[in-house]
Design a protein around this motif. Structure first.
Motif, PDB file in Angstrom:
ATOM      1  N   MET A  37       2.676  43.858  -9.082  1.00 49.41           N
ATOM      2  CA  MET A  37       2.209  44.373 -10.369  1.00 49.41           C
ATOM      3  C   MET A  37       0.708  44.573 -10.392  1.00 49.41           C
ATOM      4  SD  MET A  37       4.367  42.138 -13.103  1.00 49.41           S
ATOM      5  CE  MET A  37       6.153  42.256 -13.219  1.00 49.41           C
ATOM      6  N   PHE A  38       0.003  43.851  -9.542  1.00 50.20           N
ATOM      7  CA  PHE A  38      -1.453  43.852  -9.590  1.00 50.20           C
ATOM      8  C   PHE A  38      -2.073  44.805  -8.566  1.00 50.20           C
ATOM      9  CE2 PHE A  38       0.172  39.628 -10.843  1.00 50.20           C
ATOM     10  CZ  PHE A  38      -0.194  39.673 -12.182  1.00 50.20           C
ATOM     11  N   ARG A  39      -1.249  45.610  -7.914  1.00 49.03           N
ATOM     12  CA  ARG A  39      -1.748  46.618  -6.975  1.00 49.03           C
ATOM     13  C   ARG A  39      -2.285  47.824  -7.747  1.00 49.03           C
ATOM     14  NH1 ARG A  39       1.074  46.153  -1.946  1.00 49.03           N
ATOM     15  NH2 ARG A  39      -0.189  47.919  -1.214  1.00 49.03           N
ATOM     16  N   LYS A  40      -3.354  48.427  -7.248  1.00 51.33           N
ATOM     17  CA  LYS A  40      -3.912  49.627  -7.880  1.00 51.33           C
ATOM     18  C   LYS A  40      -3.020  50.819  -7.575  1.00 51.33           C
ATOM     19  CE  LYS A  40      -8.245  50.120  -8.435  1.00 51.33           C
ATOM     20  NZ  LYS A  40      -8.208  50.281  -9.916  1.00 51.33           N
ATOM     21  N   GLY A  86      13.460  56.196  -8.485  1.00 59.70           N
ATOM     22  CA  GLY A  86      12.195  55.640  -8.925  1.00 59.70           C
ATOM     23  C   GLY A  86      11.317  56.627  -9.660  1.00 59.70           C
ATOM     24  N   LEU A  87      10.000  56.466  -9.495  1.00 59.88           N
ATOM     25  CA  LEU A  87       8.999  57.264 -10.200  1.00 59.88           C
ATOM     26  C   LEU A  87       8.373  58.252  -9.228  1.00 59.88           C
ATOM     27  CD1 LEU A  87       7.387  57.806 -12.777  1.00 59.88           C
ATOM     28  CD2 LEU A  87       5.813  55.972 -12.101  1.00 59.88           C
ATOM     29  N   PRO A  88       8.814  59.512  -9.266  1.00 60.77           N
ATOM     30  CA  PRO A  88       8.314  60.498  -8.300  1.00 60.77           C
ATOM     31  C   PRO A  88       6.793  60.648  -8.369  1.00 60.77           C
ATOM     32  CG  PRO A  88      10.251  61.339  -9.447  1.00 60.77           C
ATOM     33  CD  PRO A  88       9.853  60.072 -10.142  1.00 60.77           C
ATOM     34  N   GLY A  89       6.171  60.640  -7.211  1.00 62.12           N
ATOM     35  CA  GLY A  89       4.730  60.870  -7.119  1.00 62.12           C
ATOM     36  C   GLY A  89       3.865  59.638  -7.218  1.00 62.12           C
ATOM     37  N   GLN A  90       4.460  58.462  -7.501  1.00 60.38           N
ATOM     38  CA  GLN A  90       3.639  57.259  -7.621  1.00 60.38           C
ATOM     39  C   GLN A  90       3.212  56.755  -6.242  1.00 60.38           C
ATOM     40  OE1 GLN A  90       3.915  53.682 -10.516  1.00 60.38           O
ATOM     41  NE2 GLN A  90       5.178  53.085  -8.773  1.00 60.38           N
ATOM     42  N   HIS A  91       1.934  56.404  -6.138  1.00 64.19           N
ATOM     43  CA  HIS A  91       1.370  55.810  -4.929  1.00 64.19           C
ATOM     44  C   HIS A  91       0.635  54.528  -5.311  1.00 64.19           C
ATOM     45  CE1 HIS A  91       2.218  59.799  -3.365  1.00 64.19           C
ATOM     46  NE2 HIS A  91       1.843  59.421  -2.159  1.00 64.19           N
ATOM     47  N   ARG A  92       0.344  53.709  -4.326  1.00 67.25           N
ATOM     48  CA  ARG A  92      -0.488  52.527  -4.540  1.00 67.25           C
ATOM     49  C   ARG A  92      -1.505  52.430  -3.414  1.00 67.25           C
ATOM     50  NH1 ARG A  92       4.058  47.833  -3.322  1.00 67.25           N
ATOM     51  NH2 ARG A  92       4.235  48.197  -1.069  1.00 67.25           N
ATOM     52  N   TRP A 132      -3.878  55.599   0.401  1.00 68.40           N
ATOM     53  CA  TRP A 132      -2.749  55.484  -0.516  1.00 68.40           C
ATOM     54  C   TRP A 132      -1.436  55.521   0.241  1.00 68.40           C
ATOM     55  CZ3 TRP A 132      -3.922  54.344  -5.422  1.00 68.40           C
ATOM     56  CH2 TRP A 132      -5.194  54.676  -5.878  1.00 68.40           C
ATOM     57  N   GLU A 133      -0.455  54.764  -0.271  1.00 68.79           N
ATOM     58  CA  GLU A 133       0.889  54.776   0.292  1.00 68.79           C
ATOM     59  C   GLU A 133       1.900  55.024  -0.822  1.00 68.79           C
ATOM     60  OE1 GLU A 133       1.276  50.966   2.091  1.00 68.79           O
ATOM     61  OE2 GLU A 133       1.505  49.883   0.192  1.00 68.79           O
ATOM     62  N   LEU A 134       3.033  55.647  -0.445  1.00 69.09           N
ATOM     63  CA  LEU A 134       4.058  55.978  -1.427  1.00 69.09           C
ATOM     64  C   LEU A 134       4.618  54.707  -2.058  1.00 69.09           C
ATOM     65  CD1 LEU A 134       5.221  58.717  -2.349  1.00 69.09           C
ATOM     66  CD2 LEU A 134       7.168  58.295  -0.829  1.00 69.09           C
ATOM     67  N   ASP A 135       4.818  54.748  -3.371  1.00 65.52           N
ATOM     68  CA  ASP A 135       5.277  53.571  -4.113  1.00 65.52           C
ATOM     69  C   ASP A 135       6.249  53.994  -5.208  1.00 65.52           C
ATOM     70  OD1 ASP A 135       5.369  50.860  -4.982  1.00 65.52           O
ATOM     71  OD2 ASP A 135       3.792  51.243  -6.440  1.00 65.52           O
ATOM     72  N   GLU A 136       7.113  54.937  -4.917  1.00 68.72           N
ATOM     73  CA  GLU A 136       7.994  55.485  -5.944  1.00 68.72           C
ATOM     74  C   GLU A 136       9.036  54.476  -6.438  1.00 68.72           C
ATOM     75  OE1 GLU A 136       7.795  60.252  -4.976  1.00 68.72           O
ATOM     76  OE2 GLU A 136       9.469  59.090  -4.150  1.00 68.72           O
ATOM     77  N   LEU A 137       9.401  53.505  -5.627  1.00 71.54           N
ATOM     78  CA  LEU A 137      10.473  52.583  -6.008  1.00 71.54           C
ATOM     79  C   LEU A 137      10.040  51.543  -7.041  1.00 71.54           C
ATOM     80  CD1 LEU A 137      12.355  51.936  -2.633  1.00 71.54           C
ATOM     81  CD2 LEU A 137      12.919  53.540  -4.466  1.00 71.54           C
ATOM     82  N   THR A 138       8.746  51.283  -7.158  1.00 69.77           N
ATOM     83  CA  THR A 138       8.244  50.314  -8.144  1.00 69.77           C
ATOM     84  C   THR A 138       9.042  49.007  -8.051  1.00 69.77           C
ATOM     85  OG1 THR A 138       7.915  52.252  -9.581  1.00 69.77           O
ATOM     86  CG2 THR A 138       7.442  50.093 -10.540  1.00 69.77           C
ATOM     87  N   MET A 139       8.994  48.380  -6.880  1.00 68.73           N
ATOM     88  CA  MET A 139       9.826  47.211  -6.634  1.00 68.73           C
ATOM     89  C   MET A 139       9.417  45.978  -7.443  1.00 68.73           C
ATOM     90  SD  MET A 139      12.311  48.122  -4.735  1.00 68.73           S
ATOM     91  CE  MET A 139      12.990  46.493  -4.451  1.00 68.73           C
ATOM     92  N   ASP A 140       8.276  46.039  -8.122  1.00 67.02           N
ATOM     93  CA  ASP A 140       7.879  44.896  -8.958  1.00 67.02           C
ATOM     94  C   ASP A 140       8.617  44.845 -10.284  1.00 67.02           C
ATOM     95  OD1 ASP A 140       6.034  47.263  -9.043  1.00 67.02           O
ATOM     96  OD2 ASP A 140       5.318  46.287 -10.869  1.00 67.02           O
ATOM     97  N   GLU A 141       9.394  45.872 -10.610  1.00 69.97           N
ATOM     98  CA  GLU A 141      10.087  45.879 -11.895  1.00 69.97           C
ATOM     99  C   GLU A 141      11.249  44.875 -11.903  1.00 69.97           C
ATOM    100  OE1 GLU A 141      11.464  49.306 -14.909  1.00 69.97           O
ATOM    101  OE2 GLU A 141      12.632  49.245 -13.069  1.00 69.97           O
ATOM    102  N   ARG A 142      11.334  44.113 -13.022  1.00 69.90           N
ATOM    103  CA  ARG A 142      12.428  43.166 -13.226  1.00 69.90           C
ATOM    104  C   ARG A 142      13.025  43.373 -14.613  1.00 69.90           C
ATOM    105  NH1 ARG A 142       9.261  38.800 -12.271  1.00 69.90           N
ATOM    106  NH2 ARG A 142       8.156  39.487 -14.132  1.00 69.90           N
ATOM    107  N   PHE A 143      14.209  42.832 -14.818  1.00 63.69           N
ATOM    108  CA  PHE A 143      14.811  42.831 -16.141  1.00 63.69           C
ATOM    109  C   PHE A 143      14.930  41.394 -16.652  1.00 63.69           C
ATOM    110  CE2 PHE A 143      18.564  42.744 -13.291  1.00 63.69           C
ATOM    111  CZ  PHE A 143      19.263  41.647 -13.787  1.00 63.69           C
ATOM    112  N   SER A 167      13.260  50.950 -16.478  1.00 62.38           N
ATOM    113  CA  SER A 167      14.337  51.384 -15.575  1.00 62.38           C
ATOM    114  C   SER A 167      13.842  52.295 -14.456  1.00 62.38           C
ATOM    115  CB  SER A 167      15.455  52.089 -16.354  1.00 62.38           C
ATOM    116  OG  SER A 167      15.995  51.258 -17.337  1.00 62.38           O
ATOM    117  N   HIS A 168      12.659  51.979 -13.912  1.00 62.56           N
ATOM    118  CA  HIS A 168      12.249  52.705 -12.708  1.00 62.56           C
ATOM    119  C   HIS A 168      13.217  52.428 -11.560  1.00 62.56           C
ATOM    120  CE1 HIS A 168       8.615  54.211 -14.457  1.00 62.56           C
ATOM    121  NE2 HIS A 168       8.180  52.993 -14.747  1.00 62.56           N
ATOM    122  N   ALA A 169      13.866  51.277 -11.605  1.00 64.01           N
ATOM    123  CA  ALA A 169      14.904  50.977 -10.622  1.00 64.01           C
ATOM    124  C   ALA A 169      16.152  51.805 -10.838  1.00 64.01           C
ATOM    125  CB  ALA A 169      15.271  49.494 -10.695  1.00 64.01           C
ATOM    126  N   GLY A 170      16.279  52.400 -12.032  1.00 60.42           N
ATOM    127  CA  GLY A 170      17.500  53.100 -12.429  1.00 60.42           C
ATOM    128  C   GLY A 170      18.365  52.148 -13.234  1.00 60.42           C
TER     129      GLY A 170
END
Length: 328
Positions: A139-142, A200-206, A214-225, A242-245
């Motif tokens: 979550m704390f990645r730019k 995930g979120l198309p076009g997101q990088h970190r 920059w590296e691709l970060d479309e999956l947003t793996m830090d998301e939780r429910f 729901s970036h995870a879907g």
């Protein structure tokens, strides 16, 4: 091992959402912003702009759980910025003093932008006690979004661990699932991506860890429910974006607690923008869960809400709006 225990009831107060709507009819278990004002203030208020909440791009839910004589309160996200959060909390008459834990769903500004303000408001009401704060390291990645011309559009950071700690948070920074309040609530770990269409979120990088690119970060793996188990109903799953879907979210919730039926899902389903293309697959996927309540809001988008109400009907589809209170 994380667990989830039945609670007698769950109340969800929507502090921030993209939409304000106090005029549409609602089912008996939902109270609108206007109805809440009327119940609290009775005859001692005048309807006008100074008593209304503000809609904003983001989400914040105040979740209150009751079991026997025990009451526990959780703040799930804060929305995008201080002013909207503080104004809505005040005008809704929401008491943040009982909040005993904060969960940030993922590291995006529209969910965590008001976290430092929220911590201040909670501690002003609780006698200055520190507050457990559940986070994921990523979550704390730019982050940035890659534009069509190849440039990177920076995304505002959420408050970091040092700032949160200084403001009174005890940060639990982990990729693993956690039980809260003796099992009355559950925060998932990373959500497995098993469907073929939720990407995930198309076009997101970190920013890379060395800070050089920059590296691709479309999956947003830090998301939780967050999930709670209401006695006689089943699991209520709070999915902020729901970036995870949402189908992946519900599959993981079902796999985590196979003996507990799914009852409701509430939150942003991220079926707007470029994700409008997966509305048909998402609607089809949701059929498999037998949900009694679908409460979409925030980033879901009107096209997806229209498709959902056509498929599931108005008895199941109950959209979020700022100020609404859901009682399960």
């Amino acid at each position: 091992m994380s667990r989830i225990e039945p609670v007698d009831s769950a109340e969800v107060h929507i502090l921030v959402d993209n939409v304000t709507d106090s005029l549409s009819s609602v089912p008996a278990f939902v109270e609108t912003e206007f109805a809440g004002l009327n119940r609290r203030r009775q005859d001692h208020w005048v309807l006008g702009g100074n008593c209304l909440c503000c809609a904003a791009h983001g989400l914040s839910c105040l979740i209150t759980l009751r079991r026997g004589g025990e009451t526990k309160t959780l703040l799930f996200d804060t929305g995008p910025e201080d002013r909207v959060f503080e104004q809505n909390v005040s005008r809704l008459g929401a008491d943040l003093g009982p909040v005993e834990a904060i969960v940030l769903s993922h590291g995006h500004w529209d969910h965590g932008g008001a976290m430092l303000q929220a911590l201040q408001m909670i501690r002003d009401r609780n006698g200055g006690k520190r507050v457990p704060y559940y986070a994921h390291p990523d979550m704390f990645r730019k982050r940035a979004l890659k534009m069509a011309n190849g440039t990177m559009r920076p995304v505002e950071d959420v408050p970091g661990i040092e700032a949160l700690t200084d403001q009174g948070a005890d940060v639990v920074n982990t990729t693993e699932a956690k039980s809260l309040f003796g099992g009355m609530a559950y925060v998932s770990g990373e959500i497995p991506r098993v469907t073929g269409f939720e990407r995930g979120l198309p076009g997101q990088h970190r920013l890379t860890l060395d800070g050089k690119g920059w590296e691709l970060d479309e999956l947003t793996m830090d998301e939780r429910f967050v999930a709670v188990n209401v006695k006689g109903k089943g699991l209520i799953v709070f999915t902020a974006c729901s970036h995870a879907g949402v189908v992946n979210v519900l599959k993981h919730a079902k796999a985590s607690f196979p003996d507990v039926p799914l009852y409701a899902v509430a939150g942003g389903l991220h079926l707007s923008g470029t994700n409008e293309r997966i509305i048909p697959e998402t609607v089809a996927g949701l059929r498999d869960f037998g949900l009694s309540v679908i409460a979409p809001g925030h980033c879901t988008g009107w096209r997806a809400i229209t498709a959902l109400v056509r498929e599931f009907g108005e008895k199941i589809l109950v959209p979020l709006a700022v100020g609404k209170r859901y009682s399960f």
